[in-house]
Design an enzyme around this catalytic site. Structure first.
Site, PDB file in Angstrom:
ATOM      1  N   MET A  90      84.606  66.896  10.874  1.00 36.34           N
ATOM      2  CA  MET A  90      85.376  67.947  11.530  1.00 36.34           C
ATOM      3  C   MET A  90      84.484  68.983  12.204  1.00 36.34           C
ATOM      4  O   MET A  90      84.699  70.192  12.071  1.00 36.34           O
ATOM      5  CB  MET A  90      86.324  68.603  10.526  1.00 36.34           C
ATOM      6  CG  MET A  90      87.204  67.615   9.782  1.00 36.34           C
ATOM      7  SD  MET A  90      88.066  66.449  10.855  1.00 36.34           S
ATOM      8  CE  MET A  90      89.578  67.352  11.099  1.00 36.34           C
ATOM      9  N   ASN A 107      84.346  57.880  17.202  1.00 40.65           N
ATOM     10  CA  ASN A 107      85.178  58.792  16.409  1.00 40.65           C
ATOM     11  C   ASN A 107      86.570  58.191  16.258  1.00 40.65           C
ATOM     12  O   ASN A 107      87.043  57.467  17.131  1.00 40.65           O
ATOM     13  CB  ASN A 107      85.289  60.148  17.126  1.00 40.65           C
ATOM     14  CG  ASN A 107      86.125  61.158  16.365  1.00 40.65           C
ATOM     15  OD1 ASN A 107      86.006  61.290  15.143  1.00 40.65           O
ATOM     16  ND2 ASN A 107      86.996  61.877  17.065  1.00 40.65           N
ATOM     17  N   HIS A 109      90.551  59.405  15.569  1.00 46.71           N
ATOM     18  CA  HIS A 109      91.354  60.625  15.646  1.00 46.71           C
ATOM     19  C   HIS A 109      92.828  60.275  15.452  1.00 46.71           C
ATOM     20  O   HIS A 109      93.331  59.320  16.046  1.00 46.71           O
ATOM     21  CB  HIS A 109      91.141  61.315  16.998  1.00 46.71           C
ATOM     22  CG  HIS A 109      91.879  62.614  17.102  1.00 46.71           C
ATOM     23  ND1 HIS A 109      91.500  63.740  16.413  1.00 46.71           N
ATOM     24  CD2 HIS A 109      93.007  62.944  17.793  1.00 46.71           C
ATOM     25  CE1 HIS A 109      92.354  64.724  16.673  1.00 46.71           C
ATOM     26  NE2 HIS A 109      93.265  64.266  17.509  1.00 46.71           N
ATOM     27  N   SER A 136      93.583  56.933  17.713  1.00 46.69           N
ATOM     28  CA  SER A 136      92.675  56.586  18.804  1.00 46.69           C
ATOM     29  C   SER A 136      91.262  56.449  18.250  1.00 46.69           C
ATOM     30  O   SER A 136      90.862  57.215  17.371  1.00 46.69           O
ATOM     31  CB  SER A 136      92.656  57.685  19.873  1.00 46.69           C
ATOM     32  OG  SER A 136      93.947  57.921  20.377  1.00 46.69           O
TER      33      SER A 136
HETATM   34  C1  GAR Z   1      91.429  60.766   9.485  1.00 46.29           C
HETATM   35  O1  GAR Z   1      92.829  60.709   9.585  1.00 46.29           O
HETATM   36  C2  GAR Z   1      90.807  60.918  10.857  1.00 46.29           C
HETATM   37  O2  GAR Z   1      91.551  60.312  11.868  1.00 46.29           O
HETATM   38  C3  GAR Z   1      90.785  62.420  11.017  1.00 46.29           C
HETATM   39  O3  GAR Z   1      90.448  62.914   9.753  1.00 46.29           O
HETATM   40  C4  GAR Z   1      90.984  62.034   8.759  1.00 46.29           C
HETATM   41  C5  GAR Z   1      89.896  61.756   7.739  1.00 46.29           C
HETATM   42  O4  GAR Z   1      90.403  61.041   6.652  1.00 46.29           O
HETATM   43  N1  GAR Z   1      89.829  62.816  12.028  1.00 46.29           N
HETATM   44  C6  GAR Z   1      90.019  63.852  12.848  1.00 46.29           C
HETATM   45  O5  GAR Z   1      90.986  64.569  12.791  1.00 46.29           O
HETATM   46  C7  GAR Z   1      88.906  64.065  13.861  1.00 46.29           C
HETATM   47  N2  GAR Z   1      89.298  65.007  14.831  1.00 46.29           N
HETATM   48  P1  GAR Z   1      89.411  60.450   5.571  1.00 46.29           P
HETATM   49  O6  GAR Z   1      88.433  61.561   5.185  1.00 46.29           O
HETATM   50  O7  GAR Z   1      90.292  60.075   4.409  1.00 46.29           O
HETATM   51  O8  GAR Z   1      88.711  59.268   6.162  1.00 46.29           O
END
Ligand code: GAR
Length: 217
Positions: A90, A107, A109, A136
């Site tokens: 993040m 990445n 998202h 995405s």
């Molecule tokens: C995921 O849903 C990913 O798509 C999002 O954070 C989450 C992490 O989950 N990423 C973003 O929002 C990037 N801008 P995780 O820690 O359980 O893998």
């Protein structure tokens, strides 16, 4: 074997999905390090459970984004990665890092970009009464949640109308799509062509099949 570095900030369920696919022999790669800006990230524990190298670079300990990125860049260079995977990382990366590793950072998202970059994507989908939601996966540029798309997966929202249910559904899709894309990058079936400034697909059926998977509830 491709050298993979994973960057994360939180739970690390996507890291776990990647680890599970590597352990199952589905990905021709090895995770050489997991780096987190958050010392409390559960993803670090998941990495330690697999005896993976972990590094914490707590952004709060740096006086500026540039300083943080300079240290992160140095660390990344020392790891000689073929692929850098942002799995719930993040932080925005400055162009110092994205230019150096052009075409090597991906990445994931939780939205159908260019819709809803940034935070709280599930709530935005609900507020706007959208009919579709999805994920995405894209190469990373220095712009937030931007850069050339590699793959998207969409689903009809129908009765999945709470933030929690959307998040659950999104995670199920992420945990199959992200390893699938990483597998194909490691096989060089997906790559970024710098000259053409285009994502190139090979041995993956039609580009439509690869880039847009539909998920039925
Ligand atoms: C995921 O849903 C990913 O798509 C999002 O954070 C989450 C992490 O989950 N990423 C973003 O929002 C990037 N801008 P995780 O820690 O359980 O893998």
């Amino acid at each position: 074997m491709k050298r993979i570095v994973v960057l994360l900030s939180g739970n690390g369920s996507n890291l776990q999905a990647i680890i599970d696919n590597i352990n199952a022999g589905n990905i021709n790669g090895v995770i050489v390090a997991v780096i987190s800006n958050n010392p409390q990230a559960l993803g670090l524990k998941r990495a330690e459970n697999e005896n993976l190298e972990t590094t914490v670079l707590n952004h709060l300990e740096y006086d500026s984004r540039n300083h943080f990125d300079a240290v992160l860049l140095e660390k990344l260079i020392s790891l000689s990665p073929d692929l850098i995977v942002l799995a719930g990382f993040m932080r925005i990366l400055t162009s110092k890092i994205t230019d150096y590793f052009d075409g090597k950072i991906i990445n994931i998202h939780p939205s159908l970009l260019p819709l809803y970059p940034g935070l709280n994507t599930h709530q935005k989908v609900i507020n706007n009464k959208d009919k579709k939601h999805g994920i995405s996966i894209h190469y990373v540029s220095s712009e937030l949640d931007a850069g050339p798309l590699i793959a998207q997966a969409a689903f009809d929202i129908k009765e999945i109308n709470t933030k929690e249910l959307l998040e659950e559904k999104i995670h199920i899709i992420e945990h199959s799509m992200f390893p699938f894309v990483i597998e194909n990058i490691c096989l060089e079936n997906i790559r970024w062509n710098k000259k053409l400034k285009k994502v190139i697909f090979r041995n993956m059926g039609t580009i439509n099949d690869s880039i847009q998977r539909k998920y039925e509830i």
